[in-house]
Design an enzyme around this catalytic site. Structure first.
Site, PDB file in Angstrom:
ATOM      1  N   ARG A   1      -9.970   0.357   9.086  1.00  0.00           N
ATOM      2  CA  ARG A   1      -9.597  -1.035   9.340  1.00  0.00           C
ATOM      3  C   ARG A   1     -10.698  -1.794  10.076  1.00  0.00           C
ATOM      4  O   ARG A   1     -10.522  -2.989  10.345  1.00  0.00           O
ATOM      5  CB  ARG A   1      -8.329  -1.075  10.193  1.00  0.00           C
ATOM      6  CG  ARG A   1      -7.028  -1.197   9.387  1.00  0.00           C
ATOM      7  CD  ARG A   1      -5.920  -1.025  10.384  1.00  0.00           C
ATOM      8  NE  ARG A   1      -4.707  -1.718  10.154  1.00  0.00           N
ATOM      9  CZ  ARG A   1      -3.595  -1.165   9.669  1.00  0.00           C
ATOM     10  NH1 ARG A   1      -3.614   0.061   9.230  1.00  0.00           N
ATOM     11  NH2 ARG A   1      -2.484  -1.846   9.624  1.00  0.00           N
TER      12      ARG A   1
ATOM     13  N   ARG B   1      11.643  -5.566   4.693  1.00  0.00           N
ATOM     14  CA  ARG B   1      11.222  -4.226   4.267  1.00  0.00           C
ATOM     15  C   ARG B   1      11.981  -3.121   5.003  1.00  0.00           C
ATOM     16  O   ARG B   1      12.251  -3.228   6.187  1.00  0.00           O
ATOM     17  CB  ARG B   1       9.724  -4.142   4.565  1.00  0.00           C
ATOM     18  CG  ARG B   1       9.071  -2.836   4.315  1.00  0.00           C
ATOM     19  CD  ARG B   1       7.596  -3.014   4.230  1.00  0.00           C
ATOM     20  NE  ARG B   1       6.928  -2.958   5.526  1.00  0.00           N
ATOM     21  CZ  ARG B   1       5.603  -2.867   5.653  1.00  0.00           C
ATOM     22  NH1 ARG B   1       4.843  -2.849   4.577  1.00  0.00           N
ATOM     23  NH2 ARG B   1       5.056  -2.809   6.833  1.00  0.00           N
TER      24      ARG B   1
ATOM     25  N   LYS C   1       0.834  -1.214   0.000  1.00  0.00           N
ATOM     26  CA  LYS C   1       0.000   0.000   0.000  1.00  0.00           C
ATOM     27  C   LYS C   1       0.862   1.254   0.000  1.00  0.00           C
ATOM     28  O   LYS C   1       0.605   2.188  -0.748  1.00  0.00           O
ATOM     29  CB  LYS C   1      -0.936   0.009   1.227  1.00  0.00           C
ATOM     30  CG  LYS C   1      -1.927  -1.148   1.257  1.00  0.00           C
ATOM     31  CD  LYS C   1      -2.956  -1.001   2.370  1.00  0.00           C
ATOM     32  CE  LYS C   1      -2.386  -1.091   3.762  1.00  0.00           C
ATOM     33  NZ  LYS C   1      -1.829  -2.415   4.132  1.00  0.00           N
TER      34      LYS C   1
ATOM     35  N   ARG D   1      -0.439  -9.407  13.231  1.00  0.00           N
ATOM     36  CA  ARG D   1      -1.012  -8.365  12.354  1.00  0.00           C
ATOM     37  C   ARG D   1      -1.887  -9.000  11.266  1.00  0.00           C
ATOM     38  O   ARG D   1      -2.937  -8.462  10.919  1.00  0.00           O
ATOM     39  CB  ARG D   1       0.112  -7.517  11.738  1.00  0.00           C
ATOM     40  CG  ARG D   1       0.710  -6.547  12.756  1.00  0.00           C
ATOM     41  CD  ARG D   1       2.074  -6.057  12.364  1.00  0.00           C
ATOM     42  NE  ARG D   1       2.094  -5.204  11.188  1.00  0.00           N
ATOM     43  CZ  ARG D   1       3.203  -4.917  10.513  1.00  0.00           C
ATOM     44  NH1 ARG D   1       4.364  -5.417  10.886  1.00  0.00           N
ATOM     45  NH2 ARG D   1       3.145  -4.118   9.473  1.00  0.00           N
TER      46      ARG D   1
ATOM     47  N   ARG E   1      10.927  -0.595  10.501  1.00  0.00           N
ATOM     48  CA  ARG E   1       9.865  -0.469  11.501  1.00  0.00           C
ATOM     49  C   ARG E   1      10.037  -1.479  12.624  1.00  0.00           C
ATOM     50  O   ARG E   1      10.369  -2.633  12.377  1.00  0.00           O
ATOM     51  CB  ARG E   1       8.491  -0.689  10.833  1.00  0.00           C
ATOM     52  CG  ARG E   1       8.008   0.535  10.106  1.00  0.00           C
ATOM     53  CD  ARG E   1       6.785   0.263   9.305  1.00  0.00           C
ATOM     54  NE  ARG E   1       5.718  -0.430  10.033  1.00  0.00           N
ATOM     55  CZ  ARG E   1       4.496  -0.612   9.567  1.00  0.00           C
ATOM     56  NH1 ARG E   1       4.194  -0.123   8.374  1.00  0.00           N
ATOM     57  NH2 ARG E   1       3.592  -1.248  10.250  1.00  0.00           N
TER      58      ARG E   1
HETATM   59  P1  AMP Z   1       0.390   0.204   9.352  1.00  0.00           P
HETATM   60  O1  AMP Z   1       1.548   1.139   9.197  1.00  0.00           O
HETATM   61  O2  AMP Z   1      -0.798   0.615   8.564  1.00  0.00           O
HETATM   62  O3  AMP Z   1       0.785  -1.231   9.111  1.00  0.00           O
HETATM   63  O4  AMP Z   1      -0.053   0.292  10.895  1.00  0.00           O
HETATM   64  C1  AMP Z   1       0.840  -0.075  11.939  1.00  0.00           C
HETATM   65  C2  AMP Z   1       0.044  -0.324  13.209  1.00  0.00           C
HETATM   66  O5  AMP Z   1      -0.644   0.880  13.590  1.00  0.00           O
HETATM   67  C3  AMP Z   1      -1.031  -1.387  13.094  1.00  0.00           C
HETATM   68  O6  AMP Z   1      -0.538  -2.695  13.309  1.00  0.00           O
HETATM   69  C4  AMP Z   1      -2.005  -0.946  14.187  1.00  0.00           C
HETATM   70  O7  AMP Z   1      -1.525  -1.301  15.466  1.00  0.00           O
HETATM   71  C5  AMP Z   1      -1.947   0.583  14.082  1.00  0.00           C
HETATM   72  N1  AMP Z   1      -2.939   1.131  13.124  1.00  0.00           N
HETATM   73  C6  AMP Z   1      -2.687   1.774  11.948  1.00  0.00           C
HETATM   74  N2  AMP Z   1      -3.822   2.155  11.351  1.00  0.00           N
HETATM   75  C7  AMP Z   1      -4.834   1.749  12.152  1.00  0.00           C
HETATM   76  C8  AMP Z   1      -6.253   1.817  12.069  1.00  0.00           C
HETATM   77  N3  AMP Z   1      -6.873   2.397  11.011  1.00  0.00           N
HETATM   78  N4  AMP Z   1      -6.971   1.270  13.083  1.00  0.00           N
HETATM   79  C9  AMP Z   1      -6.378   0.708  14.145  1.00  0.00           C
HETATM   80  N5  AMP Z   1      -5.045   0.588  14.281  1.00  0.00           N
HETATM   81  C10 AMP Z   1      -4.272   1.100  13.301  1.00  0.00           C
END
Ligand code: AMP
Length: 208
Positions: free
Chosen positions: A89, A123, A14, A166, A155
């Site tokens: 989400r 990554r 993404k 996840r 990360r």
């Molecule tokens: P991402 O960078 O999108 O993979 O997000 C990293 C982490 O942030 C996720 O594993 C969640 O813990 C939290 N997170 C990001 N976006 C959301 C969302 N829309 N709702 C809930 N948790 C989120």
């Protein structure tokens, strides 16, 4: 104001595609993951609350996320719409979003689970510009990132233990949104297990 949503499991690409869509459409990328990581780094109240959920691979509570988004879309660059990355989400997040903006397209980047672990564990990104790279599939040039400000960033949650939770979280709480958006006729599945350029091409066709 109308917006698009980039949907898909962690590691689907993404972020990589967001940079390209941003260039093609001019819509700013709004990544709740990036916003939360910035909040954790800055040690804000939101960051302190979110960190435990993120480290465990769980979702941060809807209320926290929805408040972040409500503030973000008031910023000047969001006036013509935005491209959401990693949001919504959950169904309650999607319902809250529908009150804030009209979602015209949900671009769902699909990658099978068995490919996700390798994609996430190798990554890294450039902290200068946010460009995403991968040890095997998309390594940075030996001279560094083309932005000229190369600094490697990995990360904290991109490790084998957290990836599985996840993915579980994605299947349990996020994938039901696919049907929710499909019923609205705005869901565009894209095969994400191909060359980056091919995926971008199909996304831009879906957005036409
Ligand atoms: P991402 O960078 O999108 O993979 O997000 C990293 C982490 O942030 C996720 O594993 C969640 O813990 C939290 N997170 C990001 N976006 C959301 C969302 N829309 N709702 C809930 N948790 C989120």
């Amino acid at each position: 104001m109308s917006s698009i949503v980039l949907f898909g499991p962690p590691g689907a690409g993404k972020g990589t595609q967001a940079a390209r869509i941003m260039e093609a459409t001019g819509l700013p990328q709004v990544s709740t993951g990036d916003m939360l990581r910035a909040a954790v780094k800055a040690n804000t109240a939101t960051g302190i609350e979110a960190k435990g959920y993120m480290d465990a691979g769980n979702l941060v509570p809807d209320e926290v996320i929805i408040n972040l988004i409500k503030d973000r879309i008031l910023e000047d660059d969001a006036v013509n719409g935005v491209m959401f990355d990693g949001f919504p989400r959950t169904i309650p997040q999607a319902e809250a979003l529908s009150l804030i903006t009209t979602v015209t397209h949900v671009i769902a980047i699909e990658v099978p689970d068995e490919k996700i672990v390798d994609r996430i564990c190798g990554r890294y990104s450039c902290s200068g510009c946010g460009m995403v790279y991968h040890d095997t599939f998309n390594p940075v040039d030996s001279s560094g990132c083309e932005c000229g400000n190369w600094q490697e960033k990995r990360r904290a949650d991109d490790n084998a233990e957290t990836v599985q939770s996840r993915l579980d979280t994605y299947h349990q709480q996020t994938s039901p949104l696919a049907d929710w958006y499909m019923e609205k006729g705005i869901f565009h599945p894209i095969d994400g297990d191909r060359a980056i350029d091919e995926i971008t091409g199909d996304i831009l066709i879906a957005l036409e």
